[in-house]
Write a protein that holds these residues in place. Sequence first.
Motif, short mmCIF file in Angstrom:
data_model
loop_
_atom_site.label_atom_id
_atom_site.label_comp_id
_atom_site.label_asym_id
_atom_site.label_seq_id
_atom_site.Cartn_x
_atom_site.Cartn_y
_atom_site.Cartn_z
N ARG A 187 77.33 83.11 13.07
CA ARG A 187 78.02 82.30 14.07
C ARG A 187 77.73 80.81 13.95
NH1 ARG A 187 76.01 83.78 18.83
NH2 ARG A 187 76.49 81.66 19.43
N VAL A 188 76.47 80.48 13.77
CA VAL A 188 76.11 79.05 13.72
C VAL A 188 76.66 78.41 12.46
CG1 VAL A 188 74.21 77.39 13.74
CG2 VAL A 188 74.04 79.51 15.08
N LEU A 225 76.60 65.62 1.62
CA LEU A 225 76.12 66.55 2.64
C LEU A 225 76.53 67.98 2.32
CD1 LEU A 225 74.80 67.20 5.39
CD2 LEU A 225 77.01 66.64 6.47
N TYR A 226 77.78 68.17 1.95
CA TYR A 226 78.27 69.50 1.59
C TYR A 226 77.49 70.04 0.39
CZ TYR A 226 81.91 73.13 0.85
OH TYR A 226 82.60 74.30 0.73
N TRP A 227 77.35 69.18 -0.59
CA TRP A 227 76.69 69.57 -1.84
C TRP A 227 75.28 70.08 -1.57
CZ3 TRP A 227 79.30 70.30 -6.11
CH2 TRP A 227 78.58 70.50 -7.30
N TYR A 228 74.50 69.31 -0.82
CA TYR A 228 73.08 69.64 -0.63
C TYR A 228 72.83 70.64 0.49
CZ TYR A 228 71.60 66.19 -4.08
OH TYR A 228 71.38 65.51 -5.26
N THR A 229 73.91 71.08 1.17
CA THR A 229 73.72 72.14 2.18
C THR A 229 74.56 73.35 1.78
OG1 THR A 229 75.46 71.25 3.69
CG2 THR A 229 73.18 70.52 4.02
N PHE A 256 65.10 68.59 4.65
CA PHE A 256 66.41 68.04 4.97
C PHE A 256 66.28 66.88 5.95
CE2 PHE A 256 70.09 67.86 7.78
CZ PHE A 256 71.13 67.73 6.87
N ASP A 257 66.94 65.78 5.63
CA ASP A 257 67.09 64.66 6.55
C ASP A 257 68.52 64.15 6.36
OD1 ASP A 257 65.74 62.28 8.20
OD2 ASP A 257 67.06 61.43 6.66
N LEU A 258 69.28 64.14 7.43
CA LEU A 258 70.72 63.90 7.34
C LEU A 258 71.07 62.63 6.56
CD1 LEU A 258 73.63 64.67 8.15
CD2 LEU A 258 73.31 63.27 10.20
N GLU A 259 70.50 61.51 6.99
CA GLU A 259 70.90 60.24 6.38
C GLU A 259 70.43 60.15 4.93
OE1 GLU A 259 70.58 56.94 9.01
OE2 GLU A 259 70.73 55.47 7.38
N ARG A 260 69.25 60.65 4.67
CA ARG A 260 68.69 60.67 3.31
C ARG A 260 69.63 61.46 2.38
NH1 ARG A 260 67.09 61.56 -1.76
NH2 ARG A 260 64.90 62.07 -2.06
N SER A 310 66.40 75.89 9.80
CA SER A 310 67.27 76.91 10.42
C SER A 310 68.69 76.37 10.41
CB SER A 310 66.84 77.17 11.87
OG SER A 310 67.07 76.00 12.66
N PHE A 311 69.65 77.27 10.58
CA PHE A 311 71.04 76.82 10.68
C PHE A 311 71.24 76.03 11.97
CE2 PHE A 311 71.69 80.67 7.90
CZ PHE A 311 71.79 79.92 6.73
N ASP A 312 70.45 76.34 13.00
CA ASP A 312 70.52 75.55 14.23
C ASP A 312 70.13 74.10 13.98
OD1 ASP A 312 71.39 77.00 16.57
OD2 ASP A 312 69.67 78.32 16.23
N GLU A 313 69.09 73.91 13.18
CA GLU A 313 68.67 72.55 12.86
C GLU A 313 69.80 71.80 12.16
OE1 GLU A 313 66.25 71.91 9.43
OE2 GLU A 313 65.47 70.02 10.16
N LEU A 314 70.41 72.47 11.17
CA LEU A 314 71.50 71.85 10.42
C LEU A 314 72.67 71.52 11.35
CD1 LEU A 314 72.81 71.09 7.69
CD2 LEU A 314 73.53 73.49 7.48
N PHE A 315 72.97 72.46 12.22
CA PHE A 315 74.09 72.29 13.14
C PHE A 315 73.85 71.10 14.08
CE2 PHE A 315 76.49 73.19 17.01
CZ PHE A 315 77.72 73.54 16.51
#
Length: 285
Positions: free
Chosen positions: A137-138, A165-169, A209-213, A233-238
């Motif tokens: 779901r997440v 972002l897509y590539w690294y996740t 993982f760090d979004l801006e990085r 976790s997927f929650d963190e990513l979300f």
Amino acid sequence: MSANAHRTSDRADFAIDQNWADYTVDEHAVWDLLYARQRAILADRADDALLHGLAALDLGRGGIPDFRIINPELHKLTGWTVVAVPCLVPDEVFFTHLANRRFPAGAFIRTRAQLDYIQEPDIFHDVFGHVPLLTNRVFADYMEAYGKGGLRAVKFGRLKNLAALYWYTVEFGLIETPKGLRIYGAGISSSADESRFALEDASPNRVRFDLERVMRTDYRIDDFQETYFVIRSFDELFRATVDTDFAPLYARLADGVSHRPAALIPSDKVIHGGTGAYHRRKSAS
Ligand code: PHE
Ligand code: FE
């Protein structure tokens, strides 16, 4: 190769009929071979959500999955469906599909000569790699939000950052679990060699993982990654992505993807500093 490989679509969304009845016996056998091999490799390497997804959709029931059969099952779980496309589709078409909870999947399958590597995403990469997590779901919500974010990134002229972002996740993400690091990215999970490399080789960096990085980091499309980013976790990513308005971020990212794929930077939380041996060996030869 099936007739699907070279068919084009006259529809604006590039969707074609999967023409499941046209796959040859040998094409179904290639799926079975790849499935069995990859399922064994992933048993102790993939995140549980991915393994659950494979089982929930019964993607190993034998032969290339028929979208007419898996779509009602997937739709019941998270509202997603898979649509067949003849080739890589233009960015806005791709984002529009995701934003509407449709995953565009290549209808053709690689040949026996291409078991380990193909450049264009085929049905094994797209369905074995990407579709299992769409049962979560997440993650399913993340993918829809990504599609909407993509349409927005086009307007900001920041596609390269969003692609990173897509590539690294979605493609090359790792996740930390109580059992250790596990694979969730489809580019890894659909590749026998990269499944081992990403988790076990000393060569690549593994960094929190760090979004801006991540959105500042360039990536390789021709070989294993030099750096993998690890979510908790997927929650963190979300939360890190969906709850963040990217507009101010895009303004700061005006310099594009400035970090080299292999570079570590002072703010990184490094889980494993890579030796770089693999890519050094390759560029020397
Ligand atoms: N929050 C992002 C934006 O404001 C959209 C997005 C969500 C992008 C999830 C990627 C993933 O543009
Ligand atoms: Fe992919």
